[in-house]
Design an enzyme around this catalytic site. Structure first.
Site, PDB file in Angstrom:
ATOM      1  N   ASP A  12       0.828  -1.213   0.000  1.00 54.07           N
ATOM      2  CA  ASP A  12       0.000   0.000   0.000  1.00 54.07           C
ATOM      3  C   ASP A  12       0.861   1.262   0.000  1.00 54.07           C
ATOM      4  O   ASP A  12       1.995   1.260   0.491  1.00 54.07           O
ATOM      5  CB  ASP A  12      -0.904  -0.012   1.238  1.00 54.07           C
ATOM      6  CG  ASP A  12      -2.045   0.974   1.117  1.00 54.07           C
ATOM      7  OD1 ASP A  12      -2.347   1.419  -0.001  1.00 54.07           O
ATOM      8  OD2 ASP A  12      -2.644   1.314   2.162  1.00 54.07           O
ATOM      9  N   GLY A  13       0.307   2.337  -0.549  1.00 58.55           N
ATOM     10  CA  GLY A  13       0.938   3.652  -0.449  1.00 58.55           C
ATOM     11  C   GLY A  13       1.689   4.124  -1.682  1.00 58.55           C
ATOM     12  O   GLY A  13       2.393   5.139  -1.626  1.00 58.55           O
ATOM     13  N   ASN A  14       1.536   3.444  -2.808  1.00 63.71           N
ATOM     14  CA  ASN A  14       2.256   3.846  -4.018  1.00 63.71           C
ATOM     15  C   ASN A  14       1.853   5.248  -4.489  1.00 63.71           C
ATOM     16  O   ASN A  14       2.709   6.067  -4.822  1.00 63.71           O
ATOM     17  CB  ASN A  14       1.994   2.834  -5.142  1.00 63.71           C
ATOM     18  CG  ASN A  14       2.564   1.463  -4.835  1.00 63.71           C
ATOM     19  OD1 ASN A  14       3.752   1.233  -4.933  1.00 63.71           O
ATOM     20  ND2 ASN A  14       1.694   0.535  -4.452  1.00 63.71           N
ATOM     21  N   GLU A  59     -11.944  -5.186  -5.030  1.00 66.19           N
ATOM     22  CA  GLU A  59     -12.499  -3.834  -4.874  1.00 66.19           C
ATOM     23  C   GLU A  59     -11.818  -2.819  -5.793  1.00 66.19           C
ATOM     24  O   GLU A  59     -12.407  -1.792  -6.144  1.00 66.19           O
ATOM     25  CB  GLU A  59     -12.365  -3.376  -3.416  1.00 66.19           C
ATOM     26  CG  GLU A  59     -13.232  -4.134  -2.420  1.00 66.19           C
ATOM     27  CD  GLU A  59     -12.679  -5.500  -2.064  1.00 66.19           C
ATOM     28  OE1 GLU A  59     -13.460  -6.349  -1.585  1.00 66.19           O
ATOM     29  OE2 GLU A  59     -11.473  -5.738  -2.271  1.00 66.19           O
ATOM     30  N   ASN A  60     -10.581  -3.104  -6.196  1.00 67.96           N
ATOM     31  CA  ASN A  60      -9.841  -2.175  -7.053  1.00 67.96           C
ATOM     32  C   ASN A  60     -10.458  -2.019  -8.440  1.00 67.96           C
ATOM     33  O   ASN A  60     -10.152  -1.057  -9.159  1.00 67.96           O
ATOM     34  CB  ASN A  60      -8.385  -2.605  -7.212  1.00 67.96           C
ATOM     35  CG  ASN A  60      -7.556  -2.402  -5.966  1.00 67.96           C
ATOM     36  OD1 ASN A  60      -6.537  -3.062  -5.762  1.00 67.96           O
ATOM     37  ND2 ASN A  60      -7.974  -1.482  -5.093  1.00 67.96           N
ATOM     38  N   TRP A  61     -11.348  -2.943  -8.839  1.00 63.16           N
ATOM     39  CA  TRP A  61     -12.025  -2.814 -10.135  1.00 63.16           C
ATOM     40  C   TRP A  61     -12.903  -1.571 -10.177  1.00 63.16           C
ATOM     41  O   TRP A  61     -13.313  -1.135 -11.264  1.00 63.16           O
ATOM     42  CB  TRP A  61     -12.872  -4.051 -10.423  1.00 63.16           C
ATOM     43  CG  TRP A  61     -12.087  -5.271 -10.781  1.00 63.16           C
ATOM     44  CD1 TRP A  61     -11.914  -6.402 -10.022  1.00 63.16           C
ATOM     45  CD2 TRP A  61     -11.364  -5.511 -12.002  1.00 63.16           C
ATOM     46  NE1 TRP A  61     -11.124  -7.321 -10.690  1.00 63.16           N
ATOM     47  CE2 TRP A  61     -10.772  -6.804 -11.906  1.00 63.16           C
ATOM     48  CE3 TRP A  61     -11.153  -4.753 -13.159  1.00 63.16           C
ATOM     49  CZ2 TRP A  61     -10.000  -7.342 -12.935  1.00 63.16           C
ATOM     50  CZ3 TRP A  61     -10.381  -5.296 -14.175  1.00 63.16           C
ATOM     51  CH2 TRP A  61      -9.815  -6.572 -14.067  1.00 63.16           C
ATOM     52  N   ARG A  63     -11.912   1.371  -9.386  1.00 64.09           N
ATOM     53  CA  ARG A  63     -11.075   2.543  -9.673  1.00 64.09           C
ATOM     54  C   ARG A  63     -11.259   2.990 -11.127  1.00 64.09           C
ATOM     55  O   ARG A  63     -11.793   2.243 -11.951  1.00 64.09           O
ATOM     56  CB  ARG A  63      -9.602   2.204  -9.405  1.00 64.09           C
ATOM     57  CG  ARG A  63      -9.294   2.011  -7.929  1.00 64.09           C
ATOM     58  CD  ARG A  63      -7.805   1.855  -7.688  1.00 64.09           C
ATOM     59  NE  ARG A  63      -7.505   1.727  -6.273  1.00 64.09           N
ATOM     60  CZ  ARG A  63      -6.277   1.655  -5.774  1.00 64.09           C
ATOM     61  NH1 ARG A  63      -5.219   1.695  -6.582  1.00 64.09           N
ATOM     62  NH2 ARG A  63      -6.086   1.548  -4.474  1.00 64.09           N
ATOM     63  N   SER A 179      -7.625  -5.622   5.071  1.00 70.80           N
ATOM     64  CA  SER A 179      -8.156  -5.327   3.734  1.00 70.80           C
ATOM     65  C   SER A 179      -8.507  -6.569   2.916  1.00 70.80           C
ATOM     66  O   SER A 179      -8.153  -6.675   1.736  1.00 70.80           O
ATOM     67  CB  SER A 179      -7.173  -4.440   2.953  1.00 70.80           C
ATOM     68  OG  SER A 179      -7.026  -3.191   3.585  1.00 70.80           O
ATOM     69  N   GLU A 190       1.259 -13.662  12.524  1.00 73.51           N
ATOM     70  CA  GLU A 190       1.703 -12.461  13.218  1.00 73.51           C
ATOM     71  C   GLU A 190       1.525 -11.289  12.245  1.00 73.51           C
ATOM     72  O   GLU A 190       1.685 -11.453  11.028  1.00 73.51           O
ATOM     73  CB  GLU A 190       3.171 -12.593  13.610  1.00 73.51           C
ATOM     74  CG  GLU A 190       3.455 -13.687  14.608  1.00 73.51           C
ATOM     75  CD  GLU A 190       2.827 -13.407  15.969  1.00 73.51           C
ATOM     76  OE1 GLU A 190       2.912 -12.251  16.438  1.00 73.51           O
ATOM     77  OE2 GLU A 190       2.254 -14.343  16.555  1.00 73.51           O
TER      78      GLU A 190
END
Length: 222
Positions: A12-14, A59-61, A63, A179, A190
């Site tokens: 995450d975070g790109n 879920e990214n579909w 976008r 997520s 862990e």
């Protein structure tokens, strides 16, 4: 010390990394692919047998189409440029997820990459594409029923996209959530949350996180 066999990473975070550095969001994803290579190198050095990367969720579909098209173009570019490195380092590639939604030509490239690296046994890199853990579990239950098997934990596990339990789940990018990623496989994983945005993840931080995992006390409910 704990043995780390399966590392799962939420990359995450790109986009935020790109905005933070004043560059196009697309460039953030490009730098993210370079970070993937660093993580692979650390896994090889540490003797980890499975690395699962969350690349694109169900879920990214939702976008914008332009962004989705670019991400899959980037995946194709990565496949085109990475085969020699995978083979030289004895790394197997495997895609998991609801792959039927992916463009036919790209799916062919993915299958070709899988076939060419299926004999490699030093590290297996599982890339989750069009993936959601709830969707995976539903598909696994359906496969179990179709195969006339009893609905048991063992049979469902066998029919998941990936059956290996996760030892350590690393979530970068400051969010503290799973997520919908490998929910079944992470039952006793862990978890490590890092505020580092994925393109900024270094090999040094990876090793530090792995060392933290090795020192943790794992009871598995006992």
């Amino acid at each position: 010390m704990n043995e780390l066999k399966h590392l799962a990473v939420v990359m995450d975070g790109n986009r935020r990394w790109a905005r933070k550095n004043g560059i196009l969001e697309k460039i953030g994803y490009l730098h993210g692919t370079k970070t993937i290579q660093k993580v692979i190198e650390v896994c090889i050095e540490e003797g980890i047998s499975n690395l699962t990367l969350f690349a694109f969720s169900t879920e990214n579909w939702q976008r914008p189409k332009e962004e989705i098209d670019y991400l899959f173009e980037l995946l194709k570019k990565y496949l085109d440029e990475s085969l020699d490195s995978f083979l030289a380092n004895e790394v197997r590639f495997r895609a998991i997820g609801e792959l039927s939604k992916i463009d036919r030509n790209l799916l062919k490239d993915i299958k070709d990459f899988e076939d060419k690296t299926k004999h490699c046994n030093k590290l297996c890199v599982n890339v989750a594409i069009s993936y959601g853990a709830k969707d995976e579990i539903v598909r696994a239950v359906k496969k179990t029923i179709q195969n006339n098997l009893d609905i048991t934990e063992e049979n469902i596990t066998k029919n998941l996209d990936i059956s290996e339990d996760v030892d350590l789940l690393l979530r970068v990018g400051s969010a503290s959530r799973i997520s919908n990623f490998l929910l079944w496989q992470c039952a006793y994983a862990e978890i490590f949350f890092s505020k580092t945005l994925f393109p900024g993840l270094t090999k040094k931080e990876c090793r530090k996180i792995i060392n933290d995992f090795k020192k943790r006390k794992r009871t598995f409910g006992r």
